[in-house]
Scaffold this motif. Structure first.
Motif, PDB file in Angstrom:
ATOM      1  N   ALA A  70     -74.675  64.249-116.190  1.00 42.80           N
ATOM      2  CA  ALA A  70     -73.454  63.551-116.623  1.00 42.80           C
ATOM      3  C   ALA A  70     -72.457  63.462-115.457  1.00 42.80           C
ATOM      4  O   ALA A  70     -71.820  62.428-115.249  1.00 42.80           O
ATOM      5  N   ARG A  71     -72.339  64.546-114.686  1.00 41.63           N
ATOM      6  CA  ARG A  71     -71.445  64.525-113.520  1.00 41.63           C
ATOM      7  C   ARG A  71     -71.938  63.521-112.470  1.00 41.63           C
ATOM      8  O   ARG A  71     -71.148  62.836-111.822  1.00 41.63           O
ATOM      9  N   ALA A  72     -73.262  63.458-112.303  1.00 42.79           N
ATOM     10  CA  ALA A  72     -73.845  62.520-111.335  1.00 42.79           C
ATOM     11  C   ALA A  72     -73.487  61.086-111.729  1.00 42.79           C
ATOM     12  O   ALA A  72     -73.059  60.283-110.889  1.00 42.79           O
ATOM     13  N   LEU A  73     -73.628  60.761-113.020  1.00 47.73           N
ATOM     14  CA  LEU A  73     -73.330  59.404-113.474  1.00 47.73           C
ATOM     15  C   LEU A  73     -71.841  59.098-113.324  1.00 47.73           C
ATOM     16  O   LEU A  73     -71.451  58.001-112.915  1.00 47.73           O
ATOM     17  N   MET A  74     -70.978  60.082-113.616  1.00 48.05           N
ATOM     18  CA  MET A  74     -69.534  59.853-113.458  1.00 48.05           C
ATOM     19  C   MET A  74     -69.157  59.707-111.978  1.00 48.05           C
ATOM     20  O   MET A  74     -68.189  59.018-111.646  1.00 48.05           O
ATOM     21  N   THR A  75     -69.911  60.356-111.082  1.00 46.92           N
ATOM     22  CA  THR A  75     -69.671  60.185-109.645  1.00 46.92           C
ATOM     23  C   THR A  75     -69.945  58.737-109.246  1.00 46.92           C
ATOM     24  O   THR A  75     -69.177  58.129-108.478  1.00 46.92           O
ATOM     25  N   ILE A  76     -71.023  58.175-109.797  1.00 45.11           N
ATOM     26  CA  ILE A  76     -71.350  56.768-109.526  1.00 45.11           C
ATOM     27  C   ILE A  76     -70.264  55.851-110.098  1.00 45.11           C
ATOM     28  O   ILE A  76     -69.821  54.900-109.445  1.00 45.11           O
ATOM     29  N   VAL A  77     -69.789  56.159-111.313  1.00 41.05           N
ATOM     30  CA  VAL A  77     -68.739  55.347-111.948  1.00 41.05           C
ATOM     31  C   VAL A  77     -67.453  55.389-111.114  1.00 41.05           C
ATOM     32  O   VAL A  77     -66.855  54.354-110.792  1.00 41.05           O
ATOM     33  N   ASP A  78     -67.024  56.587-110.715  1.00 43.17           N
ATOM     34  CA  ASP A  78     -65.778  56.708-109.959  1.00 43.17           C
ATOM     35  C   ASP A  78     -65.901  56.095-108.562  1.00 43.17           C
ATOM     36  O   ASP A  78     -64.940  55.536-108.038  1.00 43.17           O
ATOM     37  N   GLY A  79     -67.101  56.212-107.978  1.00 41.43           N
ATOM     38  CA  GLY A  79     -67.325  55.588-106.673  1.00 41.43           C
ATOM     39  C   GLY A  79     -67.173  54.080-106.764  1.00 41.43           C
ATOM     40  O   GLY A  79     -66.550  53.439-105.908  1.00 41.43           O
ATOM     41  N   ALA A  80     -67.723  53.501-107.819  1.00 46.02           N
ATOM     42  CA  ALA A  80     -67.659  52.053-107.997  1.00 46.02           C
ATOM     43  C   ALA A  80     -66.229  51.577-108.159  1.00 46.02           C
ATOM     44  O   ALA A  80     -65.811  50.577-107.564  1.00 46.02           O
ATOM     45  N   ARG A  81     -65.453  52.308-108.966  1.00 43.47           N
ATOM     46  CA  ARG A  81     -64.066  51.894-109.218  1.00 43.47           C
ATOM     47  C   ARG A  81     -63.257  51.980-107.934  1.00 43.47           C
ATOM     48  O   ARG A  81     -62.437  51.101-107.650  1.00 43.47           O
ATOM     49  N   THR A  82     -63.465  53.047-107.153  1.00 44.61           N
ATOM     50  CA  THR A  82     -62.755  53.184-105.885  1.00 44.61           C
ATOM     51  C   THR A  82     -63.144  52.055-104.933  1.00 44.61           C
ATOM     52  O   THR A  82     -62.280  51.410-104.320  1.00 44.61           O
ATOM     53  N   ARG A  83     -64.445  51.786-104.813  1.00 45.89           N
ATOM     54  CA  ARG A  83     -64.909  50.756-103.875  1.00 45.89           C
ATOM     55  C   ARG A  83     -64.447  49.358-104.279  1.00 45.89           C
ATOM     56  O   ARG A  83     -64.120  48.540-103.413  1.00 45.89           O
ATOM     57  N   ALA A  84     -64.424  49.084-105.583  1.00 49.89           N
ATOM     58  CA  ALA A  84     -63.973  47.761-106.038  1.00 49.89           C
ATOM     59  C   ALA A  84     -62.549  47.508-105.556  1.00 49.89           C
ATOM     60  O   ALA A  84     -62.213  46.407-105.125  1.00 49.89           O
ATOM     61  N   VAL A  85     -61.710  48.542-105.579  1.00 51.32           N
ATOM     62  CA  VAL A  85     -60.298  48.392-105.215  1.00 51.32           C
ATOM     63  C   VAL A  85     -60.101  48.464-103.704  1.00 51.32           C
ATOM     64  O   VAL A  85     -59.488  47.575-103.108  1.00 51.32           O
ATOM     65  N   VAL A  86     -60.612  49.519-103.063  1.00 51.49           N
ATOM     66  CA  VAL A  86     -60.317  49.777-101.647  1.00 51.49           C
ATOM     67  C   VAL A  86     -60.930  48.707-100.754  1.00 51.49           C
ATOM     68  O   VAL A  86     -60.290  48.227 -99.817  1.00 51.49           O
ATOM     69  N   LEU A  87     -62.176  48.339-101.049  1.00 51.23           N
ATOM     70  CA  LEU A  87     -62.878  47.375-100.193  1.00 51.23           C
ATOM     71  C   LEU A  87     -62.738  45.959-100.748  1.00 51.23           C
ATOM     72  O   LEU A  87     -63.223  45.016-100.146  1.00 51.23           O
ATOM     73  N   ASP A  88     -62.064  45.824-101.890  1.00 51.43           N
ATOM     74  CA  ASP A  88     -61.979  44.542-102.588  1.00 51.43           C
ATOM     75  C   ASP A  88     -63.392  43.959-102.727  1.00 51.43           C
ATOM     76  O   ASP A  88     -63.614  42.777-102.468  1.00 51.43           O
ATOM     77  N   ASP A  89     -64.328  44.832-103.098  1.00 55.40           N
ATOM     78  CA  ASP A  89     -65.744  44.471-103.158  1.00 55.40           C
ATOM     79  C   ASP A  89     -66.081  44.007-104.565  1.00 55.40           C
ATOM     80  O   ASP A  89     -66.169  44.804-105.496  1.00 55.40           O
ATOM     81  N   GLY A  90     -66.253  42.692-104.718  1.00 51.69           N
ATOM     82  CA  GLY A  90     -66.518  42.095-106.022  1.00 51.69           C
ATOM     83  C   GLY A  90     -67.838  42.537-106.625  1.00 51.69           C
ATOM     84  O   GLY A  90     -68.075  42.354-107.816  1.00 51.69           O
ATOM     85  N   GLU A  91     -68.721  43.115-105.795  1.00 53.55           N
ATOM     86  CA  GLU A  91     -70.027  43.526-106.323  1.00 53.55           C
ATOM     87  C   GLU A  91     -70.163  45.039-106.483  1.00 53.55           C
ATOM     88  O   GLU A  91     -71.240  45.543-106.796  1.00 53.55           O
TER      89      GLU A  91
END
Lengths: 200, 200
Positions: free
Chosen positions: B158-179
């Protein structure tokens, strides 16, 4: 050169300012950082800093460049070319070595959150991410060529690993979770071993 | 009740203030948010907001509670109990449905970066994370019981999956990465399929 000329390396104003910026960021975070506080750490006047940088954000953009350079140097120290071993050492650099810089992670997340508003920051974070993905992709492609990794989409796999890295850094700061980096290191291993590593 | 009494539901001041806060966060981000701007969205005076909340951060802590409640309601709509299918729908809620709230992700990362300085925020983010991990763990344990998932450490997964979720949210914002969200959705799938799902 005159015998009493100062050691040029340690007298490099940029090096000194970068070290002072790092200490000031750890102590005060990003929002409360001022040129005055950096100057105090630097042991000189604010004018000595303004001589090189107009604003706090200009200085911090240079500091981000400096961090990217530092990381690149530390990666060049990884001497093995064995793909699985090299992947392991890269992931250690990204998820284990970083544990001692907790306060810097806090300041860095503040700066990351400002990327949508500050193009100079966004550019540096993108550049850093590109560099890291390039390193990871090179290892993955090498592993595919040598038959130790499956014929995966190396670009996607590198993005997947960076998603785990960024998730860990965010969770370590936001949740003050002392095990976030360790959890992510294990998750990255699981990803490498089950998605990347080829069956014998 | 008098015939002209206002509809109590739509007149609930809290609901109205929460909607106004959401719009104001999207338009101005966290740092530039003021009670005045929220009041403008609310269509009433700042006094009407201060009657319920002393400060901007008090209001935002309540807003985070509100978001957790909303997510919990939306998860209760997931009616299937089949573990693999339920996992799929939960990951969609965490990584696909969120794509339409880009501006809110920007404001949320700003608030996340303030968690080390603001206990009220940190508490809410922790509570939200605990709730999400609880949901994921329940599905994983159910899958283990039914023999569709391997006998993994459900807490770690569960922690591993939440790490992926939080990584995605950070990357979407910081890198303005639409994918970033799509990449993470695929990474989460790979994790579930290779680490969790039992061989036939």
């Amino acid at each position: 050169m005159m015998p009493d000329a100062p050691d040029r390396r340690s007298a490099d104003p940029n090096e000194g300012i970068m070290r002072a910026t790092s200490r000031a960021l750890r102590d005060h975070g990003y929002a409360d950082l001022t040129i005055k506080r950096i100057a105090e750490e630097y042991g000189k006047s604010t004018a000595a800093i303004h001589y090189h940088y107009d604003t706090k954000d200009d200085l911090l953009a240079a500091y981000l460049d400096h961090l990217i350079d530092q990381f690149a140097s530390s990666v060049r120290e990884v001497e093995t070319t064995d793909p699985a071993e090299r992947m392991d050492l890269l992931l250690d650099k990204l998820l284990v070595d970083v544990a001692e810089y907790r306060e810097l992670l806090v300041a860095m997340l503040e700066m990351r959150s400002q990327a949508p508003y500050k193009e100079a920051f966004r550019e540096r974070f993108r550049q850093n991410d590109e560099y890291l993905r390039y390193m990871l992709k090179a290892v993955i492609n090498h592993g595919i060529d040598e038959g130790v990794f499956r014929d995966v989409d190396a670009d996607h796999a590198a993005r997947a690993l960076m998603t785990i890295v960024d998730g860990a850094r965010t969770r370590a700061v936001v949740l003050d979770d002392g095990e976030a980096l360790e959890t992510a290191r294990q998750t990255a291993d699981e990803y490498v071993e089950t998605v990347l590593v080829a069956d014998d």
